[in-house]
Design a protein around this motif. Structure first.
Motif, PDB file in Angstrom:
ATOM      1  N   LEU A 156      21.803  45.445 -21.459  1.00 57.48           N
ATOM      2  CA  LEU A 156      22.700  46.487 -20.899  1.00 57.48           C
ATOM      3  C   LEU A 156      22.323  47.818 -21.622  1.00 57.48           C
ATOM      4  O   LEU A 156      22.663  48.747 -21.332  1.00 57.48           O
ATOM      5  N   ALA A 157      21.939  47.664 -22.931  1.00 59.28           N
ATOM      6  CA  ALA A 157      21.790  48.726 -23.761  1.00 59.28           C
ATOM      7  C   ALA A 157      20.628  48.693 -24.708  1.00 59.28           C
ATOM      8  O   ALA A 157      20.234  47.570 -25.148  1.00 59.28           O
ATOM      9  N   SER A 158      20.193  49.650 -25.079  1.00 60.96           N
ATOM     10  CA  SER A 158      19.216  49.603 -25.980  1.00 60.96           C
ATOM     11  C   SER A 158      19.326  50.889 -27.180  1.00 60.96           C
ATOM     12  O   SER A 158      19.638  51.907 -26.899  1.00 60.96           O
ATOM     13  N   GLY A 159      18.997  50.507 -28.708  1.00 59.51           N
ATOM     14  CA  GLY A 159      19.569  51.515 -29.312  1.00 59.51           C
ATOM     15  C   GLY A 159      18.722  51.158 -30.876  1.00 59.51           C
ATOM     16  O   GLY A 159      18.192  50.275 -30.900  1.00 59.51           O
ATOM     17  N   SER A 160      18.832  52.186 -31.705  1.00 52.86           N
ATOM     18  CA  SER A 160      18.359  52.067 -33.084  1.00 52.86           C
ATOM     19  C   SER A 160      18.909  53.252 -34.054  1.00 52.86           C
ATOM     20  O   SER A 160      19.189  54.024 -33.524  1.00 52.86           O
ATOM     21  N   GLY A 199      21.354  56.088 -32.279  1.00 54.42           N
ATOM     22  CA  GLY A 199      22.068  56.039 -31.240  1.00 54.42           C
ATOM     23  C   GLY A 199      21.669  54.751 -30.195  1.00 54.42           C
ATOM     24  O   GLY A 199      20.917  53.961 -30.499  1.00 54.42           O
ATOM     25  N   VAL A 200      22.214  54.895 -29.086  1.00 55.06           N
ATOM     26  CA  VAL A 200      21.956  53.964 -28.186  1.00 55.06           C
ATOM     27  C   VAL A 200      22.048  54.654 -26.846  1.00 55.06           C
ATOM     28  O   VAL A 200      22.798  55.584 -26.429  1.00 55.06           O
ATOM     29  N   GLY A 201      21.487  53.874 -25.797  1.00 52.47           N
ATOM     30  CA  GLY A 201      21.620  54.376 -24.225  1.00 52.47           C
ATOM     31  C   GLY A 201      22.027  53.157 -23.486  1.00 52.47           C
ATOM     32  O   GLY A 201      21.435  52.036 -23.880  1.00 52.47           O
ATOM     33  N   ILE A 202      23.086  53.257 -22.599  1.00 46.53           N
ATOM     34  CA  ILE A 202      23.591  52.282 -22.034  1.00 46.53           C
ATOM     35  C   ILE A 202      23.629  52.439 -20.620  1.00 46.53           C
ATOM     36  O   ILE A 202      23.726  53.535 -20.109  1.00 46.53           O
ATOM     37  N   GLY A 203      22.845  51.670 -19.707  1.00 47.73           N
ATOM     38  CA  GLY A 203      22.814  51.642 -18.287  1.00 47.73           C
ATOM     39  C   GLY A 203      24.103  51.507 -17.634  1.00 47.73           C
ATOM     40  O   GLY A 203      24.608  50.318 -17.764  1.00 47.73           O
ATOM     41  N   LEU A 204      24.760  52.495 -16.982  1.00 46.28           N
ATOM     42  CA  LEU A 204      26.076  52.371 -16.594  1.00 46.28           C
ATOM     43  C   LEU A 204      26.230  51.436 -15.613  1.00 46.28           C
ATOM     44  O   LEU A 204      27.185  50.646 -15.420  1.00 46.28           O
ATOM     45  N   GLN A 205      25.210  51.470 -14.572  1.00 54.45           N
ATOM     46  CA  GLN A 205      25.439  50.398 -13.533  1.00 54.45           C
ATOM     47  C   GLN A 205      25.208  49.002 -13.727  1.00 54.45           C
ATOM     48  O   GLN A 205      25.776  48.206 -13.151  1.00 54.45           O
ATOM     49  N   ARG A 206      24.381  48.833 -14.704  1.00 53.22           N
ATOM     50  CA  ARG A 206      24.115  47.359 -15.516  1.00 53.22           C
ATOM     51  C   ARG A 206      25.704  47.036 -16.066  1.00 53.22           C
ATOM     52  O   ARG A 206      25.929  45.960 -15.873  1.00 53.22           O
ATOM     53  N   LEU A 207      26.252  47.916 -16.717  1.00 53.17           N
ATOM     54  CA  LEU A 207      27.233  47.489 -17.552  1.00 53.17           C
ATOM     55  C   LEU A 207      28.262  47.316 -16.467  1.00 53.17           C
ATOM     56  O   LEU A 207      29.195  46.445 -16.666  1.00 53.17           O
ATOM     57  N   MET A 208      28.483  47.849 -15.244  1.00 58.76           N
ATOM     58  CA  MET A 208      29.406  47.636 -14.243  1.00 58.76           C
ATOM     59  C   MET A 208      29.157  46.393 -13.481  1.00 58.76           C
ATOM     60  O   MET A 208      29.979  45.748 -12.997  1.00 58.76           O
ATOM     61  N   LEU A 209      27.701  45.778 -13.651  1.00 61.13           N
ATOM     62  CA  LEU A 209      27.864  44.407 -13.181  1.00 61.13           C
ATOM     63  C   LEU A 209      28.536  43.329 -14.069  1.00 61.13           C
ATOM     64  O   LEU A 209      29.169  42.445 -13.476  1.00 61.13           O
ATOM     65  N   MET A 210      28.567  43.712 -15.322  1.00 59.03           N
ATOM     66  CA  MET A 210      29.488  42.973 -16.411  1.00 59.03           C
ATOM     67  C   MET A 210      30.919  42.898 -16.018  1.00 59.03           C
ATOM     68  O   MET A 210      31.685  42.260 -15.976  1.00 59.03           O
ATOM     69  N   PHE A 211      31.232  44.289 -15.461  1.00 52.22           N
ATOM     70  CA  PHE A 211      32.983  44.634 -15.303  1.00 52.22           C
ATOM     71  C   PHE A 211      33.342  44.325 -13.893  1.00 52.22           C
ATOM     72  O   PHE A 211      34.483  44.570 -13.603  1.00 52.22           O
ATOM     73  N   THR A 212      32.286  43.914 -12.949  1.00 52.71           N
ATOM     74  CA  THR A 212      32.699  43.952 -11.665  1.00 52.71           C
ATOM     75  C   THR A 212      32.386  42.164 -11.236  1.00 52.71           C
ATOM     76  O   THR A 212      32.679  42.030  -9.974  1.00 52.71           O
ATOM     77  N   GLY A 213      31.397  41.845 -11.800  1.00 49.80           N
ATOM     78  CA  GLY A 213      30.762  40.466 -11.026  1.00 49.80           C
ATOM     79  C   GLY A 213      29.797  40.762  -9.937  1.00 49.80           C
ATOM     80  O   GLY A 213      29.089  39.856  -9.491  1.00 49.80           O
ATOM     81  N   LEU A 214      29.596  42.098  -9.640  1.00 53.08           N
ATOM     82  CA  LEU A 214      28.635  42.209  -8.610  1.00 53.08           C
ATOM     83  C   LEU A 214      27.054  41.794  -9.202  1.00 53.08           C
ATOM     84  O   LEU A 214      27.051  41.827 -10.617  1.00 53.08           O
ATOM     85  N   GLN A 215      26.200  41.546  -8.395  1.00 49.55           N
ATOM     86  CA  GLN A 215      24.868  41.019  -8.764  1.00 49.55           C
ATOM     87  C   GLN A 215      23.745  42.124  -8.647  1.00 49.55           C
ATOM     88  O   GLN A 215      22.498  41.903  -9.070  1.00 49.55           O
ATOM     89  N   ASN A 216      24.162  43.331  -8.139  1.00 53.88           N
ATOM     90  CA  ASN A 216      23.032  44.123  -7.782  1.00 53.88           C
ATOM     91  C   ASN A 216      23.262  45.682  -8.218  1.00 53.88           C
ATOM     92  O   ASN A 216      24.425  46.018  -7.584  1.00 53.88           O
ATOM     93  N   VAL A 217      22.744  46.188  -8.825  1.00 54.31           N
ATOM     94  CA  VAL A 217      23.016  47.674  -9.445  1.00 54.31           C
ATOM     95  C   VAL A 217      23.097  48.770  -8.081  1.00 54.31           C
ATOM     96  O   VAL A 217      23.636  49.603  -8.107  1.00 54.31           O
ATOM     97  N   LYS A 218      22.311  48.152  -7.132  1.00 53.38           N
ATOM     98  CA  LYS A 218      22.246  49.081  -5.834  1.00 53.38           C
ATOM     99  C   LYS A 218      23.601  49.162  -5.116  1.00 53.38           C
ATOM    100  O   LYS A 218      23.928  49.902  -4.281  1.00 53.38           O
TER     101      LYS A 218
END
Lengths: 429, 429
Positions: free
Chosen positions: A353-357, A396-415
């Motif tokens: 979902l996210a990558s940081g350092s 810092g960190v970068g988070i992919g919002l659409q991926r994070l939304m898979l966790m928050f909605t249960g959907l399976q595809n960022v499209k």
């Protein structure tokens, strides 16, 4: 205004009141002497009754599903109706008639295939499920920002047209900028670092682009990146902020979007402090002990993460301390163990979902890391020069919002999450 | 974490407490036996005293302006110090030394010319004035969004790589998208309209691009567009929302950013409901009565708006009901007066901040308006087809964030507002 009341605001206490509602015809049931309409607006779906011998009844002959209408009527409470109220229509004005049949069913629960849905996206987005997704995303970004404001972060807007690739030249979309070649930013990385060097705590939620060749449920060529950068901090501080922010978001969604989550028939994963942390080295050793053929330095791809997730029995975890060579040039190495970097990925089950350092903040180190990766320091001079001006330690960190939304909605595809996704074969709608 | 306390959180009640602060050396005064340091962090500027015979005194020989440092010391209250407290340093660690002399003065009040400032932007953004601007902008977008959430708007993210120009082909930046030609969006116009057709009330704050040839204080080739679109509404409803939102923003800034406004030595204009509305036709007649050579159909350019502003004696006003032919194809004409459109511009003194209208929502009208403007309906088919599916009456507005920020900061040039502005000659930094 075309209405006096939103559907969600009609209550049994308004019995006998004349109101005007507006929305779309979600469904019609014709019982001959009566018609039942489900009317949908921004706030929900309500029931409208049209009885014979009303002006509304005549007008109703012309109704088609998904037409936009305005209805004047009288509120009556009825325990059998949704929300305990219904509107008895007196007059109906068709504002915009939808043709029929429609290419996609808005009312039904049966989903069309994703290609049809994205082609007929306006209708797809009117489905209750997508309405829920849109409201959850809006609430998610709102609580993301609120938690950062609370922690003294300021919102920034970094340039999206850039002269140089952040991490080498791959996967970039070229832009013709006043006759010169430029590129679309893959991330706000270098700019957010500079801004952390001026205002300490910054965040941005904005578009980023990667010319992804692969067509997977997890990749978009245009995605929304939620970025955080902090000065006078290291990767542990950033993980703390990420942890705090994600938990705040989950709690807000439980509180404010329970109806939407119910529509999606989804239960949010239980996330609590601390989010589990496992080092990359431990992950490799665990996988080896489970019989997976893997060695230090290898990537953790989906199959390995699935195995790891089954073993860890936790939905959300950090994998930390990745091999330094696997990470971008701006990633700081550990002082006492330079083959390891101060880095993390946040993983939901098997999805990053996210990558940081922690970031490098000494010019000579950055120059060396660029050279090690075969990158030309000259191209980065506009960035490197700032490190002569007192760039503090930062992370810092970068988070992919659409991926994070898979966790928050249960959907399976960022499209499905992206309202109008862009990928190798999709440029319209 | 590199600190125990932010500077703004140090209070006289902490007398004798040992703390660690971190930040940049804003200024040094060397009195021989003592040194006074002004230390700057995300929250403000505080005073640090270094006395002879401390460990800190030795370390302080190496200090240069804008170096990033960490200071351990004891809090002492002192009425003469800023905030009534100062820190008596025990130890100083230089985290990142800045070279000297610096190419731009961060401490002084004298501004360098804009080219130097933008070239040395990291240092420029550390100046108190720019710190204030950044904080005001962050607070402004925050209150913008909060007011819209309150009015049931949801936040959306529309695609930025698009296949077709929104309003004809001029001023577009081409993108090479997987070998095909595409463009950067000039505005989220068509997509926000579609989304209003699915979820009613939407907003977005995101980048937009115009290949502006002109180099003025009011144009950027990459700017931030704050967009609102509402279904079942017309341009009067949208003006109401704009009015309400701008007043909310101004009040929030007065409340939360009074120190920043003081730093900028700026007093926000008094804005109250209702914001004055004048029709385009009245504006033309007023100008004519003032001796300006102008006729119906002419644009209101800066000189005319200056004259109008002097005459109206109001900082902020709507010019409404523009000639239909002067507006884009999606603008709705007045039903009873088709040469006039249901449109508005919001003007700050003589600067257009926002532009909005009721939109056409009938396919045949849109097709006709495209043809009238010499645009090919075929290129817009992906957009037009949705109007067969019950697109309701709708209206919206696009606000130029950097221009709006001129009103909220008193700055004179949008290139100062944009953190890393893009124009014909600027692609780096």
């Amino acid at each position: 205004m075309y209405r006096t009341n939103f559907i969600a605001d009609i209550t049994p206490e308004m019995e006998q009141k004349e109101i005007v509602v507006a929305g779309w015809i979600h469904n019609i049931r014709d019982l001959g002497a009566k018609k039942f309409i489900l009317l949908r607006d921004a706030t929900g779906i309500g029931q409208v009754i049209i009885e014979r011998n009303t002006k509304a009844f005549e007008a109703s002959n012309d109704l088609s599903l998904e037409s936009a209408v305005q209805i004047r009527g009288i509120v009556k409470s009825d325990k059998r109706a949704p929300r305990g109220v219904e509107v008895h229509a007196e007059d109906i004005v068709v504002l915009s008639k939808a043709k029929s049949p429609l290419p996609l069913d808005v009312y039904g629960k049966v989903k069309a295939d994703i290609d049809t849905r994205l082609r007929e996206r306006l209708l797809d987005l009117r489905r209750e499920e997508m309405q829920a997704v849109i409201r959850i995303e809006s609430e998610a970004v709102r609580s993301f920002r609120e938690n950062l404001y609370k922690n003294r972060f300021v919102e920034i807007f970094t340039p999206k047209i850039i002269a140089t690739a952040t991490e080498g030249g791959a996967q970039l979309f070229p832009v013709i900028y006043f006759g010169k070649e430029a590129f679309l930013a893959q991330s706000p990385q270098l700019y957010k670092e500079l801004l952390a060097g001026a205002v300490e705590r910054v965040f941005e939620i904005g578009p980023a682009w990667r010319a992804e060749d692969s067509d997977t449920p997890y990749h978009l060529s245009e995605f929304i990146s939620a970025d955080i950068e902090m000065a006078f901090a290291d990767y542990n501080d950033v993980m703390g902020i990420v942890e705090d922010t994600i938990i705040t978001m989950a709690n807000k969604l439980k509180e404010k979007c329970s109806a939407e989550l119910e529509t999606l028939n989804y239960r949010l994963p239980d996330i609590s402090k601390p989010i589990k942390r496992i080092t990359y080295t431990e992950a490799i050793e665990t996988l080896q002990s489970l019989g997976v053929k893997i060695k230090f330095g290898d990537d953790l791809a989906t199959p390995e993460l699935r195995t790891l997730n089954e073993h860890l029995k936790t939905d959300l975890y950090f994998v930390i301390d990745w091999p330094a060579e696997a990470r971008p040039f701006y990633t700081k190495r550990k002082d006492n163990k330079p083959e390891i970097s101060e880095s993390f990925d946040l993983i939901f089950r098997w999805l990053e979902l996210a990558s940081g350092s922690s970031r490098n903040f000494r010019r000579e180190v950055l120059e060396n890391e660029l050279r090690v990766r075969g990158l030309n320091t000259y191209n980065f001079e506009y960035f490197l020069k700032w490190f002569d001006y007192g760039m503090p330690p930062h992370a810092g960190v970068g988070i992919g919002l659409q991926r994070l939304m898979l966790m928050f909605t249960g959907l399976q595809n960022v499209k499905e999450i992206s309202l109008f996704p862009r990928d190798k074969k999709r440029l319209v709608p």
